[in-house]
Enzyme design. Structure first.
Site, PDB file in Angstrom:
ATOM      1  N   ASN A 264       0.823  -1.208   0.000  1.00 59.87           N
ATOM      2  CA  ASN A 264       0.000   0.000   0.000  1.00 59.87           C
ATOM      3  C   ASN A 264       0.859   1.262   0.000  1.00 59.87           C
ATOM      4  O   ASN A 264       0.590   2.217  -0.726  1.00 59.87           O
ATOM      5  CB  ASN A 264      -0.915   0.017   1.232  1.00 59.87           C
TER       6      ASN A 264
ATOM      7  N   ARG B  20      -4.923   2.316 -13.414  1.00 55.72           N
ATOM      8  CA  ARG B  20      -3.566   2.511 -12.905  1.00 55.72           C
ATOM      9  C   ARG B  20      -2.905   1.202 -12.462  1.00 55.72           C
ATOM     10  O   ARG B  20      -3.483   0.431 -11.704  1.00 55.72           O
ATOM     11  CB  ARG B  20      -3.570   3.510 -11.741  1.00 55.72           C
TER      12      ARG B  20
ATOM     13  N   HIS C 190     -15.218   3.186 -15.422  1.00 59.40           N
ATOM     14  CA  HIS C 190     -15.076   2.435 -14.175  1.00 59.40           C
ATOM     15  C   HIS C 190     -16.331   1.622 -13.846  1.00 59.40           C
ATOM     16  O   HIS C 190     -16.337   0.845 -12.900  1.00 59.40           O
ATOM     17  CB  HIS C 190     -14.761   3.411 -13.031  1.00 59.40           C
TER      18      HIS C 190
ATOM     19  N   ARG D  46     -14.369   1.947   4.297  1.00 56.37           N
ATOM     20  CA  ARG D  46     -13.175   1.133   4.533  1.00 56.37           C
ATOM     21  C   ARG D  46     -11.912   1.979   4.666  1.00 56.37           C
ATOM     22  O   ARG D  46     -11.120   1.793   5.569  1.00 56.37           O
ATOM     23  CB  ARG D  46     -12.985   0.134   3.395  1.00 56.37           C
TER      24      ARG D  46
END
Length: 702
Positions: A44, A406, A436, A565
Site C-alpha cells: 500500500n 492505474r 469504471h 473502509r
C-alpha cells in the site's frame, strides 16, 4: 473555520494503512496472516508514494500552492506525510522484529544471516551463489567512464564500497558499485532441513549473496555491502487530446514509469554515512525522503512467503466461495435470470456464476451480441476466454477496455490486443474519463422477441480478486435496465449526450445529482416530522460537496451510518455539525469493496448499488453507474448485509470526532465478525441446497 470540519485525504489514507498494520500486530490473528497484513501495508505504501506523494511533489515543483480542504498547502501536506510515513515504517519493522519474528521462532521458523549458518548451511549458500545467483548477477561499477545507472523502481539493490589496494593515488582507492537483486531469483531461500528436525530455516537472497560479492569484483577488497531501494513517481502523464493512438501512448508511458523522478530512498540502518551521502547525491534525494530501516528492505516479499504450503496450519483456512443456491446445478442460466432479479454477494458466493453467464452466452446459438466493460482483469482471465470464444462463434462482441486503469495498463493492453485479434470490437475508454462502471449486456433472440440480460456490479470482472474482495452483483432481464445499459454502451462507443435514464444514473452527468436528491429528500422528511435515515457503505468518502450535504442532513436530524473502509474526510460526532453521523471501518480477511447506498424515503427504503465511491474523481471524472435494487427479496438481503456489517464488534473501528479510529467496546455486546458471519451463512445455504439436490437425484434414481 471550514478546515476544522475535514480530514486531509492523504492523512486519512495513512490512517487506513495504520488500521491494516494494526491487524499485523493483533495476536488474535494467526502468525502468517499477521505477516500477510504486514506485506499489504508495505505494498500500500509503495503505491501511495508512487501516486499520491508523487502528485503532491509535482504540485510543489510547478508552484501550485492552493490549500486542501483541511487548510494545508502542498508543502505542509508533504511535511506531515513524510513524518507520518517515517513513523509508520519504523512501526512496520518493530512489528516484524519484536512481535512477528518471535512468534515465528516459537513455531520453529527462523531467518538466518550467513554468519549464523552451520558448515552445511554455508556450503549450501556457496553452492547456491555460484550455480543459481552468479550467472544472472550483473555488477555495475561507478566511475568516470561508467556513470550511475538508472535504478529500477521498487527494486532491491546492494550498494558496495570497494578498496583498490594497488591504486597509487589515495583518493582513487575507494570505489562504489551497485548490484541489482534480480526478481528472477527467489527473495527468501529455504535452507537444508536437518533430518528428524521440525526447524525451518530461511535466508534472504541478499544475505546469501553479500558474503560472496568479492567473487564479482576480483582484485578489490569489499569494505561494505548495504541494501537500498528507490521509489519513483509512477503516475502516467498522458495528453489524451494530443494522442493519436491512446494504446501506443500508454505503452510508451508504462516504460517511462520505470524511470520517474526519485521520491523515496530506503536504506538499511547499517549503511555508512559516506555511502548514504553518495546515494542521495546520485539519486537526487533530500534528507526528508531518506528512510533508514532496521532489517531487510521491501516487506512485500512476505506476501509470497506466507503463502507457502508448509505454513498452512499457521494461517486461517482459505475460504472457498460457494455457488449461490439460486444458480446451483441450473441447466439454463437465462431462465433463472428471466424468472426474477438475482443478487450475488462475493466472495461468499462464487464469481464462477458470472463466468458461467458469459460462457453460456458465448456458445448459445440464440445469443446475438455481448457487450462488457473491463477495468481490471486477472492474468489468465476466463471472462476474456469466453469473450474470445463468443467472437469466434460469430457473436457481435464489444468490449470497453479501460487502458488507464492505474498499474494494470500493461495487462489491459495485452488483453485488448488479444480481443481485437479474435474479432471483438474493442474500445479504449474515453478522452478525459475513465470507464469504471461494471456491466455486461447479453442480447438474445427468444420466441417472444429480443430480450436483454444484464449484469451490473460493484467490483471488477476479475476472477482472482473476486475471491479476495467483498462485492455485489445483480442479474436482471427487466427491459428498463436492459434499455438503459444498451443506451450507455452506445453512448460509450459512439457520440451521444443521452441523459434520460429509466433506472440507472451515470457519472459524470446525473449520478452526483441523484445522491443530492436522495439526501435532500431525507432532510425534507425530517423537517416534516418524519423519520430520516441514510446507510452508506463504500471504499472512500472524500468529496467535499457530498460531505457538506451529509453535514446538512445531520444538522436536520437525519440518522446517518457510514461504513467507509479507507479514506474518510468527514468528521463524525461534531456538536451541532455531525452528531447524528457515525463512521465505521472494517479491516478483515477480505478487502471491503462493495458500495451500497440506502435511503429510508418514508419507509419505501430505496437501495442502490454502485461502482462509485463518494469521491470527486468517481462523480466528476469517471463513467460510473448507480442502479436501484427493486425486488423486495433482494432489498431484504442488502438490508441484512448492512445490519450485520454494522453489528461487527471484532474487525470494526469507529472514527471519533478527532479523526482517530478506536476499536468497538465489546462489553455487553455479542462478539461478531461480519465476514465470518457471511462465510458461515453462505456455507449453511449451500449445504441446504446441496442436500435438496441429493434428495432430488436419489428420488429420480428410484
Amino acid at each position: 473555520m471550514k478546515s476544522r470540519l475535514f480530514i486531509n485525504r492523504e492523512i486519512s489514507w495513512l490512517d487506513f494503512n495504520y488500521r491494516v498494520l494494526d491487524e499485523a500486530y493483533d495476536k488474535c490473528n494467526l502468525v502468517m496472516d499477521r505477516l500477510k497484513f504486514l506485506a499489504i501495508t508495505a505494498s500500500n505504501l509503495d503505491e501511495f508514494f508512487m501516486v499520491r506523494v508523487a502528485g503532491i511533489m509535482d504540485q510543489i515543483n510547478v508552484g501550485y500552492n492552493k490549500k486542501s480542504v483541511d487548510g494545508l498547502t502542498p508543502i505542509e501536506q508533504l511535511a506531515v506525510l513524510n513524518s507520518m510515513t517515517q513513523e509508520m515504517m519504523a512501526r512496520q519493522y518493530t512489528c516484524l522484529s519484536k512481535s512477528i519474528i518471535p512468534e515465528l521462532n516459537q513455531n520453529n521458523i527462523f531467518f538466518l544471516r550467513y554468519d549464523e549458518l552451520n558448515e552445511e548451511g554455508k556450503d549450501f549458500a556457496l553452492h547456491y551463489f555460484r550455480h543459481e545467483c552468479y550467472p544472472v548477477l550483473t555488477p555495475q561499477a561507478i566511475d568516470n567512464s561508467r556513470p550511475f545507472p538508472l535504478v529500477k523502481n521498487n527494486q532491491v539493490y546492494l550498494c558496495i564500497m570497494l578498496h583498490d589496494t594497488e591504486a597509487k593515488i589515495k583518493d582513487e582507492k575507494d570505489f562504489m558499485a551497485i548490484l541489482e537483486i534480480p526478481k528472477v531469483l527467489d527473495r527468501i531461500i529455504a535452507l537444508p532441513k536437518a533430518k528428524e528436525s521440525d526447524v525451518l530455516n530461511y535466508i534472504f537472497i541478499e544475505d546469501l549473496i553479500s558474503p560472496f560479492v568479492n567473487e564479482l569484483f576480483t582484485g578489490y577488497d569489499v569494505k561494505q555491502v548495504s541494501e537500498f531501494r528507490i521509489t519513483r513517481n509512477g503516475d502516467l502523464a498522458i495528453d489524451e487530446d494530443e494522442a493519436e493512438d491512446l494504446l501506443i501512448e500508454i505503452e510508451k508511458s508504462i516504460q517511462q514509469r520505470k524511470w520517474g523522478a526519485s521520491i523515496k530512498l530506503e536504506v538499511t540502518r547499517d549503511m555508512s554515512k559516506k555511502m548514504k551521502k553518495w546515494l542521495m547525491h546520485e539519486l537526487e534525494i533530500i534528507e526528508s525522503e531518506l528512510y533508514e530501516l532496521k532489517g531487510n528492505l521491501d516487506l512485500t516479499c512476505f506476501m509470497k512467503f506466507q503463502n507457502r504450503s508448509e505454513f498452512n496450519e499457521l494461517r486461517e483456512p482459505r475460504y472457498t466461495p460457494l455457488i449461490s443456491n439460486e444458480f446451483y446445478e441450473v441447466d439454463d442460466i437465462f431462465e433463472v435470470i428471466r424468472e426474477k432479479d438475482r443478487l450475488l454477494h462475493h466472495p461468499y458466493q462464487s464469481f464462477q456464476t458470472v463466468v458461467d453467464f458469459v460462457r453460456a452466452a458465448s456458445i448459445d446459438p440464440d445469443v446475438l451480441a455481448i457487450k462488457q466493460t473491463l477495468y481490471r482483469v486477472s492474468g489468465d482471465s476466463p471472462i476474456i476466454e469466453a469473450l474470445i470464444q463468443a467472437a469466434q462463434n460469430g457473436k457481435q462482441v464489444t468490449v470497453l477496455v479501460e487502458l488507464k486503469a492505474r498499474f494494470d495498463e500493461a495487462n489491459n493492453i495485452v488483453w485488448a490486443k488479444k480481443l481485437e485479434q479474435a474479432g471483438c470490437h474493442v474500445i479504449y475508454g474515453l478522452v478525459g474519463l475513465k470507464i469504471h462502471c461494471k456491466m455486461i449486456l447479453v442480447v438474445r433472440k427468444e420466441s417472444d422477441g429480443i430480450r436483454r440480460y444484464v449484469h451490473l456490479g460493484t467490483g471488477n470482472y476479475n476472477d482472482v480478486t473476486a475471491g479476495l474482495y467483498t462485492d455485489l452483483g445483480m442479474f436482471t432481464a427487466k427491459e428498463s435496465y436492459g434499455s438503459d445499459v444498451s443506451t450507455l454502451f452506445n453512448l460509450l462507443s459512439g457520440y451521444s449526450h443521452y441523459t434520460l435514464w429509466k433506472k440507472i444514473e451515470v457519472a459524470p452527468k446525473t449520478l452526483r445529482n441523484a445522491f443530492y436528491i436522495a439526501i435532500d429528500r431525507e432532510i425534507e422528511n425530517v423537517k416534516m416530522g418524519e423519520k430520516g435515515k441514510i446507510l452508506a457503505k463504500m471504499n472512500a468518502l472524500v468529496d467535499e460537496d457530498i460531505i457538506n450535504k451529509l453535514y446538512e442532513a445531520s444538522q436536520a436530524g437525519v440518522e446517518i451510518q457510514l461504513i467507509v473502509r479507507g479514506m474518510c474526510s468527514l468528521k463524525p460526532g461534531l456538536p451541532g455539525i455531525s452528531e447524528h453521523i457515525t463512521v465505521h471501518s472494517i479491516v478483515g480477511t477480505f478487502l471491503e469493496h462493495s458500495r451500497i447506498y440506502y435511503f429510508y424515503n418514508q419507509g419505501k427504503e430505496d437501495i442502490f448499488l454502485s461502482s462509485a465511491d463518494w469521491m470527486e474523481r468517481n462523480l466528476n471524472r469517471r463513467i460510473e453507474t448507480l442502479f436501484p435494487v427493486e425486488e423486495e427479496s433482494l432489498k431484504k438481503k442488502l438490508k441484512h448485509i448492512l445490519e450485520i456489517t454494522l453489528k461487527d464488534t471484532i474487525k470494526t473501528r469507529l472514527m471519533t470526532e478527532t479523526g482517530e479510529y478506536i476499536r468497538v467496546d465489546k462489553r455487553g455486546k455479542e462478539l461478531l465478525s461480519c465476514q465470518d458471519y457471511f462465510c458461515k451463512e453462505a456455507e449453511a445455504e449451500f449445504e441446504q441446497v446441496k442436500n435438496k439436490a441429493v434428495i432430488k437425484h436419489n428420488s429420480e434414481g428410484e
